[in-house]
Motif scaffolding. Sequence first.
Motif, PDB file in Angstrom:
ATOM      1  N   ALA A  61      59.054  24.364  35.197  1.00 40.44           N
ATOM      2  CA  ALA A  61      59.262  25.765  34.813  1.00 40.44           C
ATOM      3  C   ALA A  61      57.959  26.394  34.334  1.00 40.44           C
ATOM      4  CB  ALA A  61      60.324  25.847  33.717  1.00 40.44           C
ATOM      5  N   LEU A  62      57.184  25.646  33.563  1.00 40.82           N
ATOM      6  CA  LEU A  62      55.905  26.157  33.071  1.00 40.82           C
ATOM      7  C   LEU A  62      54.920  26.372  34.213  1.00 40.82           C
ATOM      8  CD1 LEU A  62      54.172  26.886  30.613  1.00 40.82           C
ATOM      9  CD2 LEU A  62      53.585  24.459  30.396  1.00 40.82           C
ATOM     10  N   ALA A  63      54.925  25.471  35.198  1.00 40.22           N
ATOM     11  CA  ALA A  63      54.022  25.610  36.342  1.00 40.22           C
ATOM     12  C   ALA A  63      54.317  26.878  37.127  1.00 40.22           C
ATOM     13  CB  ALA A  63      54.144  24.386  37.249  1.00 40.22           C
ATOM     14  N   VAL A  64      55.595  27.114  37.399  1.00 34.89           N
ATOM     15  CA  VAL A  64      55.979  28.316  38.148  1.00 34.89           C
ATOM     16  C   VAL A  64      55.660  29.576  37.357  1.00 34.89           C
ATOM     17  CG1 VAL A  64      57.910  29.581  39.141  1.00 34.89           C
ATOM     18  CG2 VAL A  64      57.770  27.099  39.437  1.00 34.89           C
ATOM     19  N   LEU A  65      55.936  29.553  36.053  1.00 37.63           N
ATOM     20  CA  LEU A  65      55.655  30.716  35.211  1.00 37.63           C
ATOM     21  C   LEU A  65      54.169  31.055  35.208  1.00 37.63           C
ATOM     22  CD1 LEU A  65      56.933  32.745  33.195  1.00 37.63           C
ATOM     23  CD2 LEU A  65      56.371  31.114  31.378  1.00 37.63           C
ATOM     24  N   ALA A  66      53.324  30.028  35.042  1.00 37.47           N
ATOM     25  CA  ALA A  66      51.875  30.266  35.000  1.00 37.47           C
ATOM     26  C   ALA A  66      51.360  30.771  36.343  1.00 37.47           C
ATOM     27  CB  ALA A  66      51.147  28.978  34.606  1.00 37.47           C
ATOM     28  N   ALA A  67      51.864  30.193  37.443  1.00 41.68           N
ATOM     29  CA  ALA A  67      51.361  30.561  38.761  1.00 41.68           C
ATOM     30  C   ALA A  67      51.833  31.940  39.198  1.00 41.68           C
ATOM     31  CB  ALA A  67      51.793  29.510  39.788  1.00 41.68           C
ATOM     32  N   THR A  68      53.031  32.336  38.786  1.00 43.47           N
ATOM     33  CA  THR A  68      53.572  33.622  39.232  1.00 43.47           C
ATOM     34  C   THR A  68      53.237  34.773  38.301  1.00 43.47           C
ATOM     35  OG1 THR A  68      55.686  33.104  38.148  1.00 43.47           O
ATOM     36  CG2 THR A  68      55.471  32.546  40.485  1.00 43.47           C
ATOM     37  N   ARG A  69      53.033  34.492  37.035  1.00 36.69           N
ATOM     38  CA  ARG A  69      52.779  35.566  36.069  1.00 36.69           C
ATOM     39  C   ARG A  69      51.299  35.743  35.741  1.00 36.69           C
ATOM     40  NH1 ARG A  69      57.438  37.151  33.309  1.00 36.69           N
ATOM     41  NH2 ARG A  69      59.187  36.896  34.760  1.00 36.69           N
ATOM     42  N   VAL A  70      50.499  34.671  35.918  1.00 38.20           N
ATOM     43  CA  VAL A  70      49.079  34.751  35.556  1.00 38.20           C
ATOM     44  C   VAL A  70      48.209  34.779  36.808  1.00 38.20           C
ATOM     45  CG1 VAL A  70      47.208  33.675  34.237  1.00 38.20           C
ATOM     46  CG2 VAL A  70      49.568  33.520  33.398  1.00 38.20           C
ATOM     47  N   HIS A  71      48.182  33.662  37.540  1.00 40.45           N
ATOM     48  CA  HIS A  71      47.356  33.546  38.743  1.00 40.45           C
ATOM     49  C   HIS A  71      47.854  32.332  39.516  1.00 40.45           C
ATOM     50  CE1 HIS A  71      43.817  32.607  41.282  1.00 40.45           C
ATOM     51  NE2 HIS A  71      43.545  33.900  41.178  1.00 40.45           N
ATOM     52  N   PRO A  72      47.776  32.321  40.853  1.00 36.90           N
ATOM     53  CA  PRO A  72      48.238  31.149  41.602  1.00 36.90           C
ATOM     54  C   PRO A  72      47.587  29.838  41.172  1.00 36.90           C
ATOM     55  CG  PRO A  72      47.919  32.980  43.097  1.00 36.90           C
ATOM     56  CD  PRO A  72      47.423  33.438  41.746  1.00 36.90           C
ATOM     57  N   ALA A  73      46.361  29.909  40.655  1.00 35.53           N
ATOM     58  CA  ALA A  73      45.668  28.686  40.232  1.00 35.53           C
ATOM     59  C   ALA A  73      46.001  28.296  38.797  1.00 35.53           C
ATOM     60  CB  ALA A  73      44.164  28.860  40.373  1.00 35.53           C
ATOM     61  N   ALA A  74      46.715  29.156  38.069  1.00 33.59           N
ATOM     62  CA  ALA A  74      46.934  28.905  36.643  1.00 33.59           C
ATOM     63  C   ALA A  74      47.804  27.680  36.395  1.00 33.59           C
ATOM     64  CB  ALA A  74      47.568  30.133  35.989  1.00 33.59           C
ATOM     65  N   GLY A  75      48.800  27.445  37.249  1.00 34.05           N
ATOM     66  CA  GLY A  75      49.658  26.275  37.066  1.00 34.05           C
ATOM     67  C   GLY A  75      48.887  24.985  37.213  1.00 34.05           C
ATOM     68  N   THR A  76      48.065  24.908  38.250  1.00 35.31           N
ATOM     69  CA  THR A  76      47.258  23.706  38.482  1.00 35.31           C
ATOM     70  C   THR A  76      46.225  23.528  37.384  1.00 35.31           C
ATOM     71  OG1 THR A  76      47.562  23.891  40.872  1.00 35.31           O
ATOM     72  CG2 THR A  76      45.701  22.583  40.101  1.00 35.31           C
ATOM     73  N   ALA A  77      45.588  24.622  36.959  1.00 40.96           N
ATOM     74  CA  ALA A  77      44.579  24.536  35.900  1.00 40.96           C
ATOM     75  C   ALA A  77      45.193  24.083  34.575  1.00 40.96           C
ATOM     76  CB  ALA A  77      43.893  25.897  35.728  1.00 40.96           C
ATOM     77  N   THR A  78      46.372  24.614  34.256  1.00 45.14           N
ATOM     78  CA  THR A  78      47.043  24.215  33.023  1.00 45.14           C
ATOM     79  C   THR A  78      47.451  22.752  33.071  1.00 45.14           C
ATOM     80  OG1 THR A  78      47.907  26.460  32.753  1.00 45.14           O
ATOM     81  CG2 THR A  78      48.974  24.718  31.472  1.00 45.14           C
ATOM     82  N   ALA A  79      47.977  22.331  34.209  1.00 48.24           N
ATOM     83  CA  ALA A  79      48.360  20.923  34.365  1.00 48.24           C
ATOM     84  C   ALA A  79      47.160  20.015  34.176  1.00 48.24           C
ATOM     85  CB  ALA A  79      48.980  20.700  35.747  1.00 48.24           C
ATOM     86  N   GLY A  80      46.052  20.375  34.794  1.00 44.74           N
ATOM     87  CA  GLY A  80      44.844  19.563  34.650  1.00 44.74           C
ATOM     88  C   GLY A  80      44.342  19.503  33.217  1.00 44.74           C
ATOM     89  N   ALA A  81      44.387  20.636  32.532  1.00 54.88           N
ATOM     90  CA  ALA A  81      43.927  20.662  31.140  1.00 54.88           C
ATOM     91  C   ALA A  81      44.796  19.773  30.257  1.00 54.88           C
ATOM     92  CB  ALA A  81      43.942  22.100  30.626  1.00 54.88           C
ATOM     93  N   LEU A  82      46.106  19.812  30.476  1.00 51.85           N
ATOM     94  CA  LEU A  82      47.012  18.980  29.684  1.00 51.85           C
ATOM     95  C   LEU A  82      46.778  17.496  29.969  1.00 51.85           C
ATOM     96  CD1 LEU A  82      50.334  21.021  29.974  1.00 51.85           C
ATOM     97  CD2 LEU A  82      48.913  20.743  27.937  1.00 51.85           C
ATOM     98  N   VAL A  83      46.608  17.147  31.237  1.00 54.14           N
ATOM     99  CA  VAL A  83      46.403  15.746  31.611  1.00 54.14           C
ATOM    100  C   VAL A  83      45.094  15.219  31.036  1.00 54.14           C
ATOM    101  CG1 VAL A  83      45.905  14.215  33.564  1.00 54.14           C
ATOM    102  CG2 VAL A  83      47.835  15.793  33.672  1.00 54.14           C
ATOM    103  N   VAL A  84      44.020  15.957  31.241  1.00 56.48           N
ATOM    104  CA  VAL A  84      42.714  15.490  30.775  1.00 56.48           C
ATOM    105  C   VAL A  84      42.656  15.463  29.250  1.00 56.48           C
ATOM    106  CG1 VAL A  84      40.238  15.997  30.752  1.00 56.48           C
ATOM    107  CG2 VAL A  84      41.547  16.234  32.872  1.00 56.48           C
TER     108      VAL A  84
END
Length: 396
Positions: free
Chosen positions: A145-168
């Motif tokens: 849900a967070l991935a879709v929200l970030a990608a659709t409301r912020v930027h298409p790359a936001a979901g992937t960037a947020t996921a990467g930041a959390l993982v790292v």
Amino acid sequence: MAFFLAAAPGRVGVAMSGLGIVWLVHGETGSFGAAGLVTGAFAVAETVVGPQTARLLDRHGQPRVLVPLLCAHAGALAALVALVLAGAPGAALAAAGLAAGATVPQFGALSAARWSALLHGRPELTPAFALETLANEVAFLVGPALAVLAATRVHPAAGTATAGALVVGAGLVLAALRRTAPVPAARASGDRTAGAVRGAGGRLWTRDFAVLLAVNLALGVFFGSTQVSVSAFADAHGAASAAGLLYGVMSAASLLAGLAYGRWQRDAVPAARLPLILTCLACASLLPLLAGSPWQLGLALLLPGACVAPCVIVSSTLVARTVHRSVLTQAFTWTNSASAAGIAVAAAAVGRLADGPGGVRGGFAVPLVVVAVTAGLAWAGRRAPAPERLPVEAHR
């Protein structure tokens, strides 16, 4: 407990990764085909390379391996985002997806290995794995849900960037918590227990572990089949939007059952409980076949959902008791991979089945058959694994 809390954001990041990549690629290319190709490459690499990475983690220790692994993952995600934004061809995007999947840490396996090293042979291990199961359930509810929200409301790359930041970020914190990390096998092989580590105790592929892999494969089939079948059932009854709610009912039942099981079953013998729980899950899987409407399906999913979390908890407890400490991370990564493989294969197969003569009910029959066969395998191979005789240590 600090390592569990540190791993929690990483679990959410991993749960975000798949949908984050889908929306990244589709948002820039307009093609779901290209998005599926890159996401599939990520998933295949994660499943195939993950156990090999776990071998390095077991041999050299989590702190030593995690830092370069996380650096490689950050670089692969950055390359993927840059290539997508630059309009690179599909082959290049798939290669970047492969690199990202091959370097993503398995936080569930890392955390479970630490619990096993700290609580081996103690009754507190069962509630610890119950906590692990609940954390994974929550992560896979929140992450997509967070991935879709970030990608659709912020930027298409936001979901992937947020996921990467959390993982790292979570991975670096976990690497810094050296005290609770299991002793590396390379170090253990130099002490007085070296002979035992190299002997039968250090073997991963045993009959008991093969049964546990089959159990996790069956659980993956259950998840993958149910996801597709519930969606197809809701759509066939003109209530496609209710699919998420129906699946959420099952997830809620699993969460509550996992919490109850972890609280009240500390002294249970897991080797004896596993075939019984699998049998209950197989019987409960009959109920969705009898549902005639969405609200009936919601009720029918309660009992199967309530069987899932206890099955995962017992399976994890048995993994910790069956395998040697020198291969713990590998063992938990293999069980995760088996579950992921079951989800992927079942989702594809049931999707085709739902479109064919078998229809929706044929999809619900798949987990029933697979879980029933696995329950029979568990009953046939039932015996308590030999207790670990080597002392369990952690970094000090």
